[in-house]
Design a protein around this motif. Structure first.
Motif, PDB file in Angstrom:
ATOM      1  N   LEU A  27      36.705  32.816  37.607  1.00 17.67           N
ATOM      2  CA  LEU A  27      37.505  34.029  37.750  1.00 17.67           C
ATOM      3  C   LEU A  27      37.518  34.490  39.206  1.00 17.67           C
ATOM      4  O   LEU A  27      38.555  34.930  39.727  1.00 17.67           O
ATOM      5  CB  LEU A  27      36.943  35.135  36.848  1.00 17.67           C
ATOM      6  CG  LEU A  27      37.621  36.506  36.907  1.00 17.67           C
ATOM      7  CD1 LEU A  27      39.085  36.393  36.545  1.00 17.67           C
ATOM      8  CD2 LEU A  27      36.907  37.486  35.979  1.00 17.67           C
ATOM      9  N   ALA A  28      36.357  34.384  39.875  1.00 18.84           N
ATOM     10  CA  ALA A  28      36.284  34.797  41.278  1.00 18.84           C
ATOM     11  C   ALA A  28      37.188  33.941  42.154  1.00 18.84           C
ATOM     12  O   ALA A  28      37.817  34.449  43.100  1.00 18.84           O
ATOM     13  CB  ALA A  28      34.838  34.703  41.765  1.00 18.84           C
ATOM     14  N   VAL A  29      37.273  32.637  41.865  1.00 20.42           N
ATOM     15  CA  VAL A  29      38.162  31.757  42.628  1.00 20.42           C
ATOM     16  C   VAL A  29      39.614  32.200  42.468  1.00 20.42           C
ATOM     17  O   VAL A  29      40.388  32.236  43.435  1.00 20.42           O
ATOM     18  CB  VAL A  29      37.986  30.293  42.176  1.00 20.42           C
ATOM     19  CG1 VAL A  29      39.064  29.415  42.776  1.00 20.42           C
ATOM     20  CG2 VAL A  29      36.616  29.771  42.574  1.00 20.42           C
ATOM     21  N   THR A  30      39.988  32.542  41.241  1.00 18.58           N
ATOM     22  CA  THR A  30      41.370  32.982  40.988  1.00 18.58           C
ATOM     23  C   THR A  30      41.671  34.284  41.721  1.00 18.58           C
ATOM     24  O   THR A  30      42.745  34.435  42.323  1.00 18.58           O
ATOM     25  CB  THR A  30      41.595  33.168  39.479  1.00 18.58           C
ATOM     26  OG1 THR A  30      41.224  31.978  38.783  1.00 18.58           O
ATOM     27  CG2 THR A  30      43.050  33.478  39.176  1.00 18.58           C
ATOM     28  N   ILE A  31      40.727  35.225  41.684  1.00 21.23           N
ATOM     29  CA  ILE A  31      40.939  36.498  42.384  1.00 21.23           C
ATOM     30  C   ILE A  31      41.000  36.269  43.892  1.00 21.23           C
ATOM     31  O   ILE A  31      41.814  36.866  44.600  1.00 21.23           O
ATOM     32  CB  ILE A  31      39.814  37.495  42.032  1.00 21.23           C
ATOM     33  CG1 ILE A  31      39.834  37.816  40.529  1.00 21.23           C
ATOM     34  CG2 ILE A  31      39.964  38.777  42.835  1.00 21.23           C
ATOM     35  CD1 ILE A  31      38.661  38.668  40.066  1.00 21.23           C
ATOM     36  N   LEU A  85      44.192  35.432  45.625  1.00 21.58           N
ATOM     37  CA  LEU A  85      45.138  36.508  45.936  1.00 21.58           C
ATOM     38  C   LEU A  85      45.133  36.854  47.417  1.00 21.58           C
ATOM     39  O   LEU A  85      46.046  37.500  47.921  1.00 21.58           O
ATOM     40  CB  LEU A  85      44.793  37.764  45.121  1.00 21.58           C
ATOM     41  CG  LEU A  85      45.024  37.672  43.604  1.00 21.58           C
ATOM     42  CD1 LEU A  85      44.432  38.889  42.918  1.00 21.58           C
ATOM     43  CD2 LEU A  85      46.495  37.540  43.289  1.00 21.58           C
ATOM     44  N   GLU A  86      44.062  36.426  48.109  1.00 23.35           N
ATOM     45  CA  GLU A  86      43.991  36.686  49.547  1.00 23.35           C
ATOM     46  C   GLU A  86      45.175  36.050  50.271  1.00 23.35           C
ATOM     47  O   GLU A  86      45.666  36.561  51.279  1.00 23.35           O
ATOM     48  CB  GLU A  86      42.679  36.139  50.109  1.00 23.35           C
ATOM     49  CG  GLU A  86      42.520  36.380  51.599  1.00 23.35           C
ATOM     50  CD  GLU A  86      41.258  35.734  52.138  1.00 23.35           C
ATOM     51  OE1 GLU A  86      41.066  35.779  53.356  1.00 23.35           O
ATOM     52  OE2 GLU A  86      40.479  35.178  51.335  1.00 23.35           O
ATOM     53  N   GLY A  87      45.643  34.903  49.739  1.00 23.51           N
ATOM     54  CA  GLY A  87      46.800  34.260  50.343  1.00 23.51           C
ATOM     55  C   GLY A  87      48.033  35.131  50.283  1.00 23.51           C
ATOM     56  O   GLY A  87      48.859  35.132  51.208  1.00 23.51           O
ATOM     57  N   SER A  88      48.173  35.884  49.191  1.00 25.82           N
ATOM     58  CA  SER A  88      49.329  36.785  49.081  1.00 25.82           C
ATOM     59  C   SER A  88      49.216  37.950  50.054  1.00 25.82           C
ATOM     60  O   SER A  88      50.222  38.430  50.579  1.00 25.82           O
ATOM     61  CB  SER A  88      49.438  37.312  47.644  1.00 25.82           C
ATOM     62  OG  SER A  88      49.635  36.262  46.727  1.00 25.82           O
ATOM     63  N   PHE A 124      51.952  35.410  39.373  1.00 23.92           N
ATOM     64  CA  PHE A 124      51.400  34.295  38.596  1.00 23.92           C
ATOM     65  C   PHE A 124      49.883  34.196  38.766  1.00 23.92           C
ATOM     66  O   PHE A 124      49.169  33.808  37.846  1.00 23.92           O
ATOM     67  CB  PHE A 124      52.071  32.979  38.993  1.00 23.92           C
ATOM     68  CG  PHE A 124      53.407  32.771  38.355  1.00 23.92           C
ATOM     69  CD1 PHE A 124      53.525  32.673  36.973  1.00 23.92           C
ATOM     70  CD2 PHE A 124      54.557  32.685  39.124  1.00 23.92           C
ATOM     71  CE1 PHE A 124      54.770  32.490  36.371  1.00 23.92           C
ATOM     72  CE2 PHE A 124      55.797  32.504  38.530  1.00 23.92           C
ATOM     73  CZ  PHE A 124      55.911  32.405  37.153  1.00 23.92           C
ATOM     74  N   THR A 125      49.401  34.544  39.953  1.00 23.49           N
ATOM     75  CA  THR A 125      47.951  34.548  40.160  1.00 23.49           C
ATOM     76  C   THR A 125      47.292  35.626  39.313  1.00 23.49           C
ATOM     77  O   THR A 125      46.234  35.418  38.722  1.00 23.49           O
ATOM     78  CB  THR A 125      47.628  34.768  41.646  1.00 23.49           C
ATOM     79  OG1 THR A 125      48.272  33.758  42.433  1.00 23.49           O
ATOM     80  CG2 THR A 125      46.127  34.674  41.876  1.00 23.49           C
ATOM     81  N   GLU A 147      44.181  35.188  31.975  1.00 22.26           N
ATOM     82  CA  GLU A 147      43.740  34.058  31.154  1.00 22.26           C
ATOM     83  C   GLU A 147      42.242  33.803  31.317  1.00 22.26           C
ATOM     84  O   GLU A 147      41.529  33.560  30.337  1.00 22.26           O
ATOM     85  CB  GLU A 147      44.544  32.814  31.528  1.00 22.26           C
ATOM     86  CG  GLU A 147      46.027  32.927  31.193  1.00 22.26           C
ATOM     87  CD  GLU A 147      46.818  31.722  31.678  1.00 22.26           C
ATOM     88  OE1 GLU A 147      46.201  30.840  32.319  1.00 22.26           O
ATOM     89  OE2 GLU A 147      48.039  31.659  31.417  1.00 22.26           O
ATOM     90  N   LYS A 148      41.753  33.854  32.556  1.00 22.31           N
ATOM     91  CA  LYS A 148      40.321  33.655  32.782  1.00 22.31           C
ATOM     92  C   LYS A 148      39.501  34.756  32.122  1.00 22.31           C
ATOM     93  O   LYS A 148      38.416  34.514  31.584  1.00 22.31           O
ATOM     94  CB  LYS A 148      40.030  33.634  34.288  1.00 22.31           C
ATOM     95  CG  LYS A 148      40.678  32.493  35.046  1.00 22.31           C
ATOM     96  CD  LYS A 148      40.118  31.146  34.638  1.00 22.31           C
ATOM     97  CE  LYS A 148      40.719  30.025  35.479  1.00 22.31           C
ATOM     98  NZ  LYS A 148      40.249  28.698  35.046  1.00 22.31           N
TER      99      LYS A 148
END
Length: 422
Positions: free
Chosen positions: A299-303, A306-309, A394-395, A401-402
């Motif tokens: 979950l932390a990887v997915t959050i 968002l830094e890319g956005s 989408f992120t 989902e996670k």
């Protein structure tokens, strides 16, 4: 006769004085609590250092008991001190596991070393060093080869190392014609004495339980990720364009979770060795905490993605962001609330009701994001802007989902650990 005037203090003044004293006490108490919270780790380190000092003092008393000291001798008495120095670890479970591995390694190595020494003495003459030397080569080489096995090295490396050391010391002792069995017995007793002192000091003098630390650190991860989600959404829709107002501070919780794998694995390993204490029973499912930690890292990887956005050079105009601001903020609030509820469930050891709060929040988040991703809204954007907003949405959907998987893991933990109904 003159009159004497006795001043009587005003009741209100006495009350005011008491209130002031109470406020001073509360201020002092809050200051102490704040200091303890800020320096908790340092205080625990000091306590551990004091405990090691106490154990060393206790084990050194062997030298002051004349009868006992004359019985075991100077060389063997030193083994008790060596045991304390080597096996006393920060966590109680680590001390117990290391002590038991040392005991098992001593028994195996000492037993085989005594056998080698006895065979060497039976051979006599030049045969004695030959037998001992061959035994050292065979056992040392075989045990070292076993240590190279990844599974053995991960779990039993210390015990195998101690068996090699003990085998060498005991088998070589027989070359001097000494009573090998007597030496092995006395050294084993000294190791048991050192182990007993370590266990008593570790378990009964301000014990540092790995299980408590694992439980608390797992709970804190939920709050850290919840704050990361809130901070990310707040920064994404911030009207200011200056990048200095978008520090990576909101992702500290994610980075902390990602760096916790090694620590979690060691805490789980040590927690399994600890006896039942406090709110934890004998068969508490510590492996489930490790599984939850892995899901939290995903979950932390997915959050963190968002830094890319946030830092993307293709940033949509603020007016376009406003079109999805309301549903995204609602979704982020639902996700953060869900994380905190799951963390509170573990902290209080009470089973959360997925149908009552968790599932509706996740469903609401999914609906809000689906609304934001509707073709009606994204279809009006040009390619670059539409792509940037779509990546962000989408992120966030991936976070949902996670989080659904995480809620299932927490629910299973409540069932296995016997959490009370919330």
């Amino acid at each position: 006769m003159g009159s004497v005037v006795i001043p009587i203090p005003d009741g209100d003044q006495g009350c005011t004085h008491d209130i002031k004293q109470e406020k001073k006490f509360q201020a002092s108490l809050s200051g102490i609590i704040s200091f303890v919270q800020k320096n908790k780790d340092e205080i625990r380190k000091v306590i551990h250092a004091i405990k090691v000092g106490i154990a060393l003092v206790l084990v050194s008393l062997v030298y002051f008991v004349d009868t006992f000291y004359k019985e075991v001798g100077d060389d063997n008495a030193m083994w008790a001190i060596m045991t304390v120095v080597v096996i006393f670890e920060f966590h109680a479970g680590a001390t117990l596991s290391k002590g038991l591995y040392r005991g098992a390694g001593t028994v195996v190595g000492g037993g085989l070393g005594s056998l080698a020494a006895i065979l060497g003495q039976l051979a006599g003459g030049i045969g004695n060093p030959v037998v001992v030397g061959v035994s050292l080569f065979i056992f040392g080489g075989a045990a070292t080869y076993v240590r190279l096995n990844p599974n053995i090295k991960k779990k039993y490396d210390y015990g195998v190392m101690i068996s090699i050391l003990t085998f060498n010391l005991v088998s070589v002792s027989g070359l001097g014609g000494e009573s090998v069995m007597e030496i092995a017995r006395e050294r084993f007793l000294m190791i048991v004495l050192g182990f007993a002192i370590c266990i008593c000091t570790s378990f009964f003098v301000f014990p540092m339980w790995a299980s408590d630390e694992l439980h608390d650190s797992t709970v804190s991860k939920f709050e850290g990720l919840a704050s990361s989600i809130e901070g990310c959404i707040e920064k994404y829709f911030n009207e200011k364009e200056d990048q200095s107002v978008r520090p990576i501070a909101s992702f500290k919780g994610c980075i902390s979770v990602l760096n916790s794998k090694a620590k979690d694995e060691s805490l789980v390993k040590f927690a399994k060795w600890e006896p039942p204490h406090g709110k934890f029973g004998l068969s508490h499912p510590w492996e489930k905490y490790q599984k939850i930690g892995e899901t939290l890292r995903e979950l932390a990887v997915t959050i963190l993605s968002l830094e890319g956005s946030l830092n993307s050079p293709e940033q949509p105009l603020q007016a376009l962001k406003e079109s999805i601001k309301e549903p995204c903020e609602a979704a982020g609030s639902s996700l953060a609330r869900t994380l905190r509820e799951l963390g509170e469930s573990i902290m209080k050891m009470r089973r959360c009701q997925p149908g009552a709060s968790i599932a509706p929040d996740l469903k609401l988040a999914r609906q809000e994001l689906s609304q934001a991703m509707s073709t009606f809204k994204l279809g009006k954007l040009d390619n670059a802007e539409g792509f940037a907003i779509a990546c962000f949405l989408f992120t966030l959907m991936g976070v949902v989902e996670k989080l659904e998987n995480l809620s299932k893991e927490v629910e299973e933990l409540g069932e296995l650990a016997g959490f009370l109904q919330g």
